[in-house]
Design a protein around this motif. Structure first.
Motif, PDB file in Angstrom:
ATOM      1  N   GLN A 153       0.804  -1.221   0.000  1.00  0.00           N
ATOM      2  CA  GLN A 153       0.000   0.000   0.000  1.00  0.00           C
ATOM      3  C   GLN A 153       0.835   1.269   0.000  1.00  0.00           C
ATOM      4  O   GLN A 153       0.315   2.344  -0.285  1.00  0.00           O
ATOM      5  N   HIS A 188       1.358  -9.448   4.582  1.00  0.00           N
ATOM      6  CA  HIS A 188       0.182  -8.585   4.500  1.00  0.00           C
ATOM      7  C   HIS A 188      -0.335  -8.664   3.059  1.00  0.00           C
ATOM      8  O   HIS A 188      -0.322  -7.694   2.319  1.00  0.00           O
ATOM      9  N   TRP A 189      -0.716  -9.890   2.654  1.00  0.00           N
ATOM     10  CA  TRP A 189      -1.535 -10.165   1.480  1.00  0.00           C
ATOM     11  C   TRP A 189      -0.811 -10.276   0.131  1.00  0.00           C
ATOM     12  O   TRP A 189      -1.457 -10.559  -0.879  1.00  0.00           O
ATOM     13  N   GLU A 212      -4.592 -10.588   9.208  1.00  0.00           N
ATOM     14  CA  GLU A 212      -5.977 -10.864   8.825  1.00  0.00           C
ATOM     15  C   GLU A 212      -6.135 -12.031   7.849  1.00  0.00           C
ATOM     16  O   GLU A 212      -6.598 -11.835   6.708  1.00  0.00           O
ATOM     17  N   VAL A 252      -9.784 -12.007   6.232  1.00  0.00           N
ATOM     18  CA  VAL A 252     -10.072 -11.083   5.125  1.00  0.00           C
ATOM     19  C   VAL A 252      -9.336 -11.558   3.880  1.00  0.00           C
ATOM     20  O   VAL A 252      -9.874 -11.549   2.769  1.00  0.00           O
ATOM     21  N   ASN A 287     -14.853  -7.479  13.657  1.00  0.00           N
ATOM     22  CA  ASN A 287     -15.718  -6.372  14.046  1.00  0.00           C
ATOM     23  C   ASN A 287     -16.766  -6.911  15.000  1.00  0.00           C
ATOM     24  O   ASN A 287     -16.986  -8.121  15.082  1.00  0.00           O
ATOM     25  N   ASN A 292      -7.147  -6.469  14.787  1.00  0.00           N
ATOM     26  CA  ASN A 292      -7.498  -5.369  13.884  1.00  0.00           C
ATOM     27  C   ASN A 292      -9.002  -5.197  13.949  1.00  0.00           C
ATOM     28  O   ASN A 292      -9.737  -6.174  13.774  1.00  0.00           O
ATOM     29  N   TRP A 339     -18.700  -0.021   4.512  1.00  0.00           N
ATOM     30  CA  TRP A 339     -18.836  -0.964   5.637  1.00  0.00           C
ATOM     31  C   TRP A 339     -18.432  -0.347   6.977  1.00  0.00           C
ATOM     32  O   TRP A 339     -18.742  -0.882   8.023  1.00  0.00           O
ATOM     33  N   GLU A 378      -4.493  -2.597  14.442  1.00  0.00           N
ATOM     34  CA  GLU A 378      -5.062  -1.665  13.451  1.00  0.00           C
ATOM     35  C   GLU A 378      -6.398  -1.144  13.949  1.00  0.00           C
ATOM     36  O   GLU A 378      -7.207  -1.923  14.453  1.00  0.00           O
ATOM     37  N   TRP A 399      -4.599   2.943  12.123  1.00  0.00           N
ATOM     38  CA  TRP A 399      -4.474   2.699  10.686  1.00  0.00           C
ATOM     39  C   TRP A 399      -4.994   3.952   9.994  1.00  0.00           C
ATOM     40  O   TRP A 399      -6.182   4.196  10.101  1.00  0.00           O
ATOM     41  N   GLU A 425      -5.456   1.773  -1.260  1.00  0.00           N
ATOM     42  CA  GLU A 425      -6.364   0.932  -0.485  1.00  0.00           C
ATOM     43  C   GLU A 425      -6.837  -0.258  -1.337  1.00  0.00           C
ATOM     44  O   GLU A 425      -8.008  -0.407  -1.653  1.00  0.00           O
ATOM     45  N   TRP A 426      -5.883  -1.088  -1.745  1.00  0.00           N
ATOM     46  CA  TRP A 426      -6.179  -2.348  -2.426  1.00  0.00           C
ATOM     47  C   TRP A 426      -7.078  -2.117  -3.647  1.00  0.00           C
ATOM     48  O   TRP A 426      -6.814  -1.214  -4.424  1.00  0.00           O
ATOM     49  N   PHE A 450      -7.326   6.628   4.523  1.00  0.00           N
ATOM     50  CA  PHE A 450      -7.347   6.235   5.936  1.00  0.00           C
ATOM     51  C   PHE A 450      -6.269   6.948   6.752  1.00  0.00           C
ATOM     52  O   PHE A 450      -6.156   6.722   7.953  1.00  0.00           O
TER      53      PHE A 450
HETATM   54  C1  PNW Z   1      -7.592  -3.984   6.779  1.00  0.00           C
HETATM   55  N1  PNW Z   1     -13.919  -5.272   6.904  1.00  0.00           N
HETATM   56  O1  PNW Z   1      -8.488  -4.610   5.914  1.00  0.00           O
HETATM   57  C2  PNW Z   1      -6.190  -4.207   6.225  1.00  0.00           C
HETATM   58  O2  PNW Z   1      -5.332  -4.864   7.121  1.00  0.00           O
HETATM   59  C3  PNW Z   1      -5.551  -2.964   5.689  1.00  0.00           C
HETATM   60  O3  PNW Z   1      -4.523  -3.292   4.787  1.00  0.00           O
HETATM   61  C4  PNW Z   1      -6.604  -2.063   5.079  1.00  0.00           C
HETATM   62  O4  PNW Z   1      -6.061  -0.972   4.390  1.00  0.00           O
HETATM   63  C5  PNW Z   1      -7.498  -1.596   6.210  1.00  0.00           C
HETATM   64  O5  PNW Z   1      -8.012  -2.679   6.959  1.00  0.00           O
HETATM   65  C6  PNW Z   1      -8.653  -0.695   5.754  1.00  0.00           C
HETATM   66  O6  PNW Z   1      -9.528  -1.365   4.880  1.00  0.00           O
HETATM   67  C7  PNW Z   1      -9.833  -4.743   6.217  1.00  0.00           C
HETATM   68  O7  PNW Z   1     -14.710  -5.300   5.924  1.00  0.00           O
HETATM   69  C8  PNW Z   1     -10.720  -4.791   5.156  1.00  0.00           C
HETATM   70  O8  PNW Z   1     -14.360  -5.363   8.051  1.00  0.00           O
HETATM   71  C9  PNW Z   1     -12.073  -4.972   5.384  1.00  0.00           C
HETATM   72  C10 PNW Z   1     -12.541  -5.100   6.681  1.00  0.00           C
HETATM   73  C11 PNW Z   1     -11.662  -5.041   7.749  1.00  0.00           C
HETATM   74  C12 PNW Z   1     -10.303  -4.861   7.503  1.00  0.00           C
END
Ligand code: PNW
Length: 519
Positions: A54, A157-158, A204, A207, A275, A345, A391, A418, A470, A477-478, A486
């Motif tokens: 990222q 990290h992915w 994660e 995810v 969450n 996270n 979300w 995070e 974070w 952001e992917w 963020f």
């Molecule tokens: C995380 N959800 O991803 C990742 O670790 C980060 O790389 C990313 O940039 C950050 O959160 C913000 O998106 C998530 O849907 C993606 O709950 C989606 C979720 C949670 C974390």
């Protein structure tokens, strides 16, 4: 760097203090921070997290091999703004500037990830190590330590090396993948472990498995949805990929404990996403069961095997049957207890109830535990203020409940690795005005979440050891590209230098934590 001076080279004035404490200036005695918080968090609270794909850019520089995310970014239609991370925030070139920025933010620890294919371009256990990659991370680590910033390093990290995807479909082949990952971990412990004392194996895994193999929007773009993706099986692959991550994580954990921890004295663990889920109708036992199931599908999927019972939750087995892999006796022993801490996270909260009514068949593609989501509960109470991300809403109440749920179920010291938010109105062209940089929504987010964190320590007796926001910089952001910001730093992605403008939340967090610690 005028904005920088404006925000940082001045003593907190009355208006700034009002921003810190809107209900009156310096009501320190009323703040929920006690001795426990001070002791536990003094050394480890003020920090930000990032991930290599990222921010680094330099996607093919100095011998780096392509990752699955590079492939995705260079495939048309995969990133919503059609951007790539070829340059991102250019932190590969500008890492010294990032460290300076963190220093000015009062940061004393930094969580970042290593790019596997920068270190081993082809990824495999017999493939050569790229010394230029090693020396980049070595310089970053040295620079952090020279500035009294403790490095927290995430191995994964992915970004899987594309070569491993091509050779054997990476994590879909647990037997081939595991030794490759473990050798990569070994190289990192060997080359950086003299200076790095905090390791995270996976970020994660849930995810990663769902977004890449169920929904398909993330690399490696696999899903049953043939209208968008050529390959994949949503009903099976996410569960295989989850299992591979657990087992390879555990091997890396034990390797570290056996061969490195005795002389390097570091800690190692895994970071899980999660969450809070609350029942849509708190009075309805079915909704309460749905909320519990949501937590189990999202969190206990990984946390029970690692920190709890040693097996997948019964609710998952019930719905997924033998599509969910089983642990061999040996795997179970290896995985259970394989994390020195609970890496957490977390971002938001949801209201849930059953999607398919009881008695009717749940489609095999369902991967969330048969849930319907809503932004409001039965009473019309909202889950929180909107951010710029669908979300994600500010739900500090959910954070408080989640800390309690995790602590009660697993009783492991918690590292919040995070937590943060986007906000509306940050999509402007440079230079951003003072108004844009005054990111009050993000400030309120941090104020309320960290407030809950402190209460959990002081009143709840929960052992929380860290808090990472974070993220340091607006970044790539992917699959959302540059559309989700963020950061506590606004980045001008159009400029050659990727100019950084500190947002007010960076100063807020610095001062807020200073006050908490002064307690
Ligand atoms: C995380 N959800 O991803 C990742 O670790 C980060 O790389 C990313 O940039 C950050 O959160 C913000 O998106 C998530 O849907 C993606 O709950 C989606 C979720 C949670 C974390």
């Amino acid at each position: 760097m005028e904005q920088f001076n404006l925000l940082f080279n001045r003593k907190p004035d009355a208006s700034f203090l009002r921003m810190l404490f809107p209900n009156g200036i310096l009501p320190l005695s009323s703040l929920p921070f006690g001795a426990g918080f001070t002791q536990d968090l003094t050394d480890s609270y003020k920090r930000y997290a990032t991930a290599a794909p990222q921010i680094e850019g330099a996607w093919d520089k100095d011998g780096k091999g392509p990752s699955t995310w590079d492939t995705l970014a260079h495939t048309s239609g995969r990133v919503i703004d059609a951007s790539t991370a070829d340059d991102a925030t250019r932190s590969y070139d500008l890492f010294k500037e990032d460290v300076k920025l963190m220093k000015s933010y009062g940061v004393n620890a930094y969580r970042f990830s290593l790019s596997w294919s920068r270190i081993i371009p082809l990824g495999g256990k017999d493939d050569p190590v790229n010394e230029a990659g090693i020396s980049f991370y070595s310089s970053l680590i040295d620079e952090l330590i020279a500035n009294d910033i403790t490095p927290f390093v995430t191995l994964f990290h992915w970004d899987v090396p594309q070569a491993l995807e091509d050779r054997y479909k990476s994590m879909l082949d647990q037997e081939k993948y595991t030794p490759d990952f473990v050798r990569y971990a070994n190289v990192c412990f060997e080359r950086f472990g003299d200076r790095v004392k905090h390791w995270i194996t996976y970020n994660e895994p849930g995810v990663y498995a769902l977004a890449g193999y169920a929904g398909g929007a993330h690399a490696p773009n696999r899903s049953s949805d043939r209208s968008k993706y050529a390959e994949g099986d949503t009903s099976k692959e996410p569960w295989i990929v989850g299992h591979t991550q657990l087992v390879s994580h555990a091997h890396a954990y034990h390797l570290y404990k056996r061969d490195f921890a005795p002389k390097q004295n570091g800690t190692i663990g895994i970071t899980l996403s999660g969450n809070w889920s609350a029942p849509w109708d708190a009075e309805d036992p079915k909704d309460r069961a749905a909320a519990q199931r949501a937590l189990e599908f999202e969190i206990a999927w990984f946390a029970d095997p690692v920190h709890g019972s040693g097996d997948y939750p019964a609710s998952m087995r019930k719905q997924l049957g033998d599509r969910l892999p089983t642990f061999t006796a040996e795997e179970k022993k290896l995985v259970n207890g394989s994390s020195d801490f609970y890496g957490m996270n977390t971002y938001t909260a949801f209201f849930v109830r059953d999607k398919v009514p009881e008695g009717e068949p749940i489609p095999p593609e369902d991967h969330k535990g048969n849930l319907a989501w809503s932004d409001e509960n039965k009473e019309g109470v909202s889950r929180g203020l909107e951010s710029d991300t669908e979300w994600l809403r500010s739900s500090p109440w959910g954070f408080a409940n989640l800390l309690r749920w995790i602590w009660d179920r697993y009783h492991k010291p918690i590292y919040v690795t995070e937590n943060g938010t986007t906000m509306k109105g940050e999509h402007v062209t440079a230079p951003p005005s003072e108004h844009v940089l005054n990111d009050t929504h993000r400030i309120d987010f941090y104020r309320s979440y960290v407030g809950e964190l402190a209460k959990a320590v002081k009143d709840g007796g929960i052992d929380i050891r860290s808090y990472f926001g974070w993220t340091l910089l607006d970044n790539w952001e992917w699959a959302k590209g540059y559309t989700d910001r963020f950061g506590v730093t606004w980045v001008d992605f159009e400029s050659e230098e990727k100019t950084r403008y500190p947002k007010r939340s960076a100063a807020f967090n610095r001062e807020y934590f200073k006050h908490l610690i002064a307690q």
